[in-house]
Design an enzyme around this catalytic site. Sequence first.
Site, PDB file in Angstrom:
ATOM      1  N   SER A  82       0.852  -1.195   0.000  1.00 20.18           N
ATOM      2  CA  SER A  82       0.000   0.000   0.000  1.00 20.18           C
ATOM      3  C   SER A  82       0.880   1.235   0.000  1.00 20.18           C
ATOM      4  O   SER A  82       1.960   1.251   0.603  1.00 20.18           O
ATOM      5  CB  SER A  82      -0.895   0.014   1.238  1.00 20.18           C
ATOM      6  OG  SER A  82      -1.532   1.282   1.384  1.00 20.18           O
ATOM      7  N   TYR A 139      -1.009  -0.992  10.153  1.00 19.38           N
ATOM      8  CA  TYR A 139      -1.164  -1.515   8.786  1.00 19.38           C
ATOM      9  C   TYR A 139      -0.083  -0.940   7.872  1.00 19.38           C
ATOM     10  O   TYR A 139       0.560  -1.666   7.102  1.00 19.38           O
ATOM     11  CB  TYR A 139      -2.552  -1.156   8.272  1.00 19.38           C
ATOM     12  CG  TYR A 139      -2.846  -1.545   6.853  1.00 19.38           C
ATOM     13  CD1 TYR A 139      -3.261  -2.834   6.526  1.00 19.38           C
ATOM     14  CD2 TYR A 139      -2.742  -0.619   5.817  1.00 19.38           C
ATOM     15  CE1 TYR A 139      -3.553  -3.193   5.218  1.00 19.38           C
ATOM     16  CE2 TYR A 139      -3.030  -0.958   4.508  1.00 19.38           C
ATOM     17  CZ  TYR A 139      -3.433  -2.245   4.213  1.00 19.38           C
ATOM     18  OH  TYR A 139      -3.714  -2.592   2.907  1.00 19.38           O
ATOM     19  N   LYS A 194       2.919  -2.818   5.831  1.00 27.01           N
ATOM     20  CA  LYS A 194       3.112  -2.662   4.389  1.00 27.01           C
ATOM     21  C   LYS A 194       4.534  -2.214   4.062  1.00 27.01           C
ATOM     22  O   LYS A 194       5.080  -2.575   3.019  1.00 27.01           O
ATOM     23  CB  LYS A 194       2.070  -1.691   3.827  1.00 27.01           C
ATOM     24  CG  LYS A 194       0.645  -2.225   3.921  1.00 27.01           C
ATOM     25  CD  LYS A 194       0.497  -3.520   3.128  1.00 27.01           C
ATOM     26  CE  LYS A 194      -0.782  -4.260   3.347  1.00 27.01           C
ATOM     27  NZ  LYS A 194      -0.921  -5.470   2.517  1.00 27.01           N
ATOM     28  N   THR A 230     -13.335  -1.523  -2.160  1.00 26.82           N
ATOM     29  CA  THR A 230     -13.418  -2.929  -1.771  1.00 26.82           C
ATOM     30  C   THR A 230     -14.101  -3.038  -0.411  1.00 26.82           C
ATOM     31  O   THR A 230     -14.134  -2.078   0.366  1.00 26.82           O
ATOM     32  CB  THR A 230     -12.020  -3.558  -1.667  1.00 26.82           C
ATOM     33  OG1 THR A 230     -11.302  -2.907  -0.607  1.00 26.82           O
ATOM     34  CG2 THR A 230     -11.241  -3.399  -2.969  1.00 26.82           C
TER      35      THR A 230
END
Length: 237
Positions: free
Chosen positions: A89, A115, A119, A148
Amino acid sequence: MRLSVNIFLHVVDISNPKEIWKFAEKFKNEHKLNVLINNAGCMVNNRELTEDGLEKNFATNTLGTYILTTALLPLLEKEADARVITVSSGGMLVQKLNISDLQSGNGTFDGTMVYAQNKRQQVVLTEQWAKAHRNIHFSVMHPGWADTPAVRSSMPDFYQKMKNTLRTEAQGADTVVWLAVSSEAIKLPSGLFFQDRQPVPTHLPLASTHSPPEDEEKLMEVLEEFSQKFKSTSPGT
């Protein structure tokens, strides 16, 4: 033209190291492998532990990716045009590799930043693998912000603000597929970070996100220690 393709579905919990090892050992005995795409991931906004006592984001995004890839490397090594693509990401650009707190046990827990750190770790993994396994083409990529279910559930505020400008799932997957099958992609060096079919920098200009080589090597050592620990306790390995 009608293609005859055999599709086999294997359900694996990527946050469960023992389950990954069990799957990989079985898979190696039954299949060939030309391309591995590491796309499974999560953004858990509160600090939660797996049954093995691992922080869930780390277990899924970093350790799970590491174990699945390294466990399947012997299979990939047998193929002439083997590729590994890891879906990272652009959020990783705000993070410097932090090996002192891989499971985010210190300070205030921020799922978005955890997160992003995971990444960044995936980018480091890709660069390290590319150095160590010269006959496999490794790449890592940013799919862009796509509409998503994961974005809607993990980042609801972001989704509400940006939903009219998000990419479709197909647009997000475009570079992944290109890296997996294109003859052009394989001409580029292994270990690069991609966006929209182009290699892009892994650090912003003037950013203090560069990490020393010893930290990157230490990450690989720690992940290997975790990996072997769970391999030795996994049934059937």
